[in-house]
Write a protein that holds these residues in place. Structure first.
Motif, PDB file in Angstrom:
ATOM      1  N   ALA A 105     121.951  67.003 -22.911  1.00  0.00           N
ATOM      2  CA  ALA A 105     120.967  66.393 -23.812  1.00  0.00           C
ATOM      3  C   ALA A 105     121.620  66.083 -25.153  1.00  0.00           C
ATOM      4  CB  ALA A 105     119.775  67.325 -23.992  1.00  0.00           C
ATOM      5  N   PHE A 106     122.494  66.987 -25.598  1.00  0.00           N
ATOM      6  CA  PHE A 106     123.260  66.752 -26.825  1.00  0.00           C
ATOM      7  C   PHE A 106     124.118  65.496 -26.673  1.00  0.00           C
ATOM      8  CE2 PHE A 106     127.238  67.128 -29.146  1.00  0.00           C
ATOM      9  CZ  PHE A 106     126.827  67.451 -30.430  1.00  0.00           C
ATOM     10  N   SER A 107     124.822  65.384 -25.549  1.00  0.00           N
ATOM     11  CA  SER A 107     125.679  64.219 -25.315  1.00  0.00           C
ATOM     12  C   SER A 107     124.878  62.926 -25.339  1.00  0.00           C
ATOM     13  CB  SER A 107     126.403  64.363 -23.975  1.00  0.00           C
ATOM     14  OG  SER A 107     127.245  65.484 -23.965  1.00  0.00           O
ATOM     15  N   CYS A 108     123.715  62.932 -24.680  1.00  0.00           N
ATOM     16  CA  CYS A 108     122.897  61.720 -24.625  1.00  0.00           C
ATOM     17  C   CYS A 108     122.341  61.355 -25.993  1.00  0.00           C
ATOM     18  CB  CYS A 108     121.756  61.917 -23.625  1.00  0.00           C
ATOM     19  SG  CYS A 108     122.278  61.914 -21.885  1.00  0.00           S
ATOM     20  N   ALA A 109     121.859  62.357 -26.735  1.00  0.00           N
ATOM     21  CA  ALA A 109     121.335  62.077 -28.080  1.00  0.00           C
ATOM     22  C   ALA A 109     122.441  61.555 -28.995  1.00  0.00           C
ATOM     23  CB  ALA A 109     120.704  63.334 -28.664  1.00  0.00           C
ATOM     24  N   ALA A 128     123.501  57.635 -19.337  1.00  0.00           N
ATOM     25  CA  ALA A 128     123.792  58.802 -18.503  1.00  0.00           C
ATOM     26  C   ALA A 128     125.232  58.783 -18.017  1.00  0.00           C
ATOM     27  CB  ALA A 128     122.825  58.854 -17.320  1.00  0.00           C
ATOM     28  N   GLU A 129     125.711  57.619 -17.598  1.00  0.00           N
ATOM     29  CA  GLU A 129     127.073  57.522 -17.085  1.00  0.00           C
ATOM     30  C   GLU A 129     128.106  57.744 -18.190  1.00  0.00           C
ATOM     31  OE1 GLU A 129     128.723  57.367 -14.193  1.00  0.00           O
ATOM     32  OE2 GLU A 129     126.783  57.813 -13.303  1.00  0.00           O
ATOM     33  N   GLU A 130     127.818  57.267 -19.393  1.00  0.00           N
ATOM     34  CA  GLU A 130     128.740  57.535 -20.501  1.00  0.00           C
ATOM     35  C   GLU A 130     128.825  59.035 -20.788  1.00  0.00           C
ATOM     36  OE1 GLU A 130     128.035  55.368 -24.078  1.00  0.00           O
ATOM     37  OE2 GLU A 130     128.802  53.475 -23.267  1.00  0.00           O
ATOM     38  N   ALA A 131     127.668  59.706 -20.770  1.00  0.00           N
ATOM     39  CA  ALA A 131     127.652  61.156 -20.997  1.00  0.00           C
ATOM     40  C   ALA A 131     128.399  61.881 -19.885  1.00  0.00           C
ATOM     41  CB  ALA A 131     126.212  61.650 -21.100  1.00  0.00           C
ATOM     42  N   CYS A 132     128.198  61.447 -18.636  1.00  0.00           N
ATOM     43  CA  CYS A 132     128.916  62.039 -17.494  1.00  0.00           C
ATOM     44  C   CYS A 132     130.419  61.825 -17.635  1.00  0.00           C
ATOM     45  CB  CYS A 132     128.428  61.434 -16.186  1.00  0.00           C
ATOM     46  SG  CYS A 132     126.761  61.921 -15.698  1.00  0.00           S
ATOM     47  N   HIS A 133     130.793  60.621 -18.038  1.00  0.00           N
ATOM     48  CA  HIS A 133     132.210  60.304 -18.189  1.00  0.00           C
ATOM     49  C   HIS A 133     132.882  61.249 -19.182  1.00  0.00           C
ATOM     50  CE1 HIS A 133     135.930  58.103 -18.779  1.00  0.00           C
ATOM     51  NE2 HIS A 133     135.653  57.985 -20.079  1.00  0.00           N
ATOM     52  N   ILE A 134     132.229  61.465 -20.306  1.00  0.00           N
ATOM     53  CA  ILE A 134     132.824  62.332 -21.324  1.00  0.00           C
ATOM     54  C   ILE A 134     132.894  63.779 -20.842  1.00  0.00           C
ATOM     55  CG2 ILE A 134     132.417  63.361 -23.601  1.00  0.00           C
ATOM     56  CD1 ILE A 134     131.431  60.554 -24.457  1.00  0.00           C
ATOM     57  N   LYS A 145     125.628  65.908 -12.509  1.00  0.00           N
ATOM     58  CA  LYS A 145     125.111  64.730 -13.201  1.00  0.00           C
ATOM     59  C   LYS A 145     123.610  64.793 -13.474  1.00  0.00           C
ATOM     60  CE  LYS A 145     128.385  61.070 -11.942  1.00  0.00           C
ATOM     61  NZ  LYS A 145     128.485  59.698 -11.378  1.00  0.00           N
ATOM     62  N   GLN A 146     122.952  65.825 -12.971  1.00  0.00           N
ATOM     63  CA  GLN A 146     121.508  65.908 -13.142  1.00  0.00           C
ATOM     64  C   GLN A 146     121.085  65.845 -14.607  1.00  0.00           C
ATOM     65  OE1 GLN A 146     117.947  69.254 -12.821  1.00  0.00           O
ATOM     66  NE2 GLN A 146     120.052  69.861 -12.487  1.00  0.00           N
ATOM     67  N   ASP A 147     121.702  66.676 -15.430  1.00  0.00           N
ATOM     68  CA  ASP A 147     121.237  66.847 -16.800  1.00  0.00           C
ATOM     69  C   ASP A 147     121.327  65.562 -17.605  1.00  0.00           C
ATOM     70  OD1 ASP A 147     121.029  69.423 -15.941  1.00  0.00           O
ATOM     71  OD2 ASP A 147     122.590  70.240 -17.250  1.00  0.00           O
ATOM     72  N   GLN A 148     122.425  64.842 -17.437  1.00  0.00           N
ATOM     73  CA  GLN A 148     122.608  63.601 -18.185  1.00  0.00           C
ATOM     74  C   GLN A 148     121.565  62.552 -17.771  1.00  0.00           C
ATOM     75  OE1 GLN A 148     124.851  65.132 -16.300  1.00  0.00           O
ATOM     76  NE2 GLN A 148     126.732  65.539 -17.449  1.00  0.00           N
ATOM     77  N   TYR A 149     121.313  62.469 -16.470  1.00  0.00           N
ATOM     78  CA  TYR A 149     120.393  61.443 -15.974  1.00  0.00           C
ATOM     79  C   TYR A 149     118.950  61.712 -16.369  1.00  0.00           C
ATOM     80  CZ  TYR A 149     123.421  58.203 -13.545  1.00  0.00           C
ATOM     81  OH  TYR A 149     124.338  57.221 -13.279  1.00  0.00           O
TER      82      TYR A 149
END
Length: 327
Positions: A105-109, A128-134, A145-149
């Motif tokens: 959630a931090f990554s997405c925000a 979501a994919e950018e957050a997953c990538h990082i 990948k659940q949390d980012q999506y």
């Protein structure tokens, strides 16, 4: 001033099948719900040539490469933010390490704020994919990948994690009555323990990579429980969902000795004798929040309060990651 927020989440079925070490071979399935507890990011320009980063500690650096916080550093690099005149800070409704997906959630925000800073639009799946990538590709965290999506999309969704790394997102179809009953009878209690999800998931990830039979069979079973939970929700059979949570928890504990502890097991048993029909520990395990579906929510609240466990009341979030304000 830019302010963004991203919701935390609860898992409702299939948890653990969203790690690449599993879904790249077998495909994963998971049901997740965003809740109205958030991670917030504020970002604004300053007049002094200095980058100020505030989270659980404060950093003052001259350029982004000196930033110690890995997600912030890599996000700034990904979006080519080269300013030396800004301050970035984070706040959260719930502490990190409590099983509600706060890191993602931090990554997405954060990424949502940086896109707003760059004046670029980003869709939920791209975010979501950018957050997953990082988190997964760059920082090599053994997470899924659940949390980012769910943080990017919000709502209550079914996710199919495909072998080619793509993710198919579909809203879970619920009647209004079922939705209201879920919000009234799903209860969250903080165990007082926090932990690193990466440390707990590392064992699962390593065993999945070597095709450990017991681990793969366990995750196959959990995935099937996810499909059964989907059917129960769509039929409005929340008692069946509660039963499936119990089964899920018993099998989840088999994945790692660090999944639970004596205190958590005792609290779980007490809850089941005092109004709960089913429950499980949310997140990777080892601490965080116990979630129960309660037939008698008043009795369960009273009992768990006597045990010293703090309840966090919630409703579902349907906004996902969003820009709250820009000025």
């Amino acid at each position: 001033m830019i302010i963004t927020r991203s919701p935390l989440r609860i898992s409702l079925g299939g948890g653990g099948t969203d790690l690449p070490s599993y879904y790249q071979q077998h495909e994963g399935f998971l049901i997740s719900a965003a809740i109205d507890k958030y991670v917030y990011i504020t970002l604004h320009d300053t007049f002094q040539k200095e980058i100020i980063i505030k989270y659980s500690k404060t950093e003052r650096v001259e350029n982004i490469h000196q930033i110690q916080h890995p997600i912030i550093r890599e996000s700034l690099k990904l979006l080519n933010i080269d300013s030396h005149y800004f301050e970035l800070a984070s706040l959260a409704d719930i502490p990190a390490g409590t099983g509600l997906g706060s890191s993602s959630a931090f990554s997405c925000a954060l990424l949502k704020a940086l896109h707003a800073y760059n004046k670029t639009f980003i869709k939920p799946d791209e975010l979501a994919e950018e957050a997953c990538h990082i988190e997964i590709d760059v920082l090599k965290e053994p997470i899924g990948k659940q949390d980012q999506y769910i943080s990017a999309f919000g709502g209550i969704n079914c996710f199919n994690f495909c072998k080619d790394n793509s993710v198919k997102t579909k809203e879970l179809k619920l009647s209004k009555e079922t939705l209201y009953n879920m919000e009234d009878h799903l209860l969250l209690f903080f165990t007082g323990y926090s932990r690193s999800a990466s440390n707990v998931l590392k064992e699962q990830d390593e065993k999945s990579k070597i095709n450990d039979t017991s681990m793969i069979d366990n995750l196959h079973f959990i995935k099937e429980l996810g499909y059964k939970s989907k059917k129960a929700f769509e039929c409005g059979d929340l008692e069946e969902f509660a039963h499936l949570m119990n089964v899920h928890w018993e099998h989840k504990k088999q994945r790692s000795q660090s999944m639970s502890n004596d205190h958590i097991n005792i609290w779980y048993d007490i809850a089941m004798k005092n109004g709960a029909l089913g429950g499980k520990l949310i997140g990777a395990g080892g601490g965080g929040f116990l979630m129960f579906y309660a037939e008698d929510n008043k009795k369960l609240r009273h009992t768990m309060a006597k045990e010293g466990l703090q309840e966090v009341r919630f409703r579902f979030d349907y906004d996902g990651s969003k820009v709250v304000t820009t000025s």
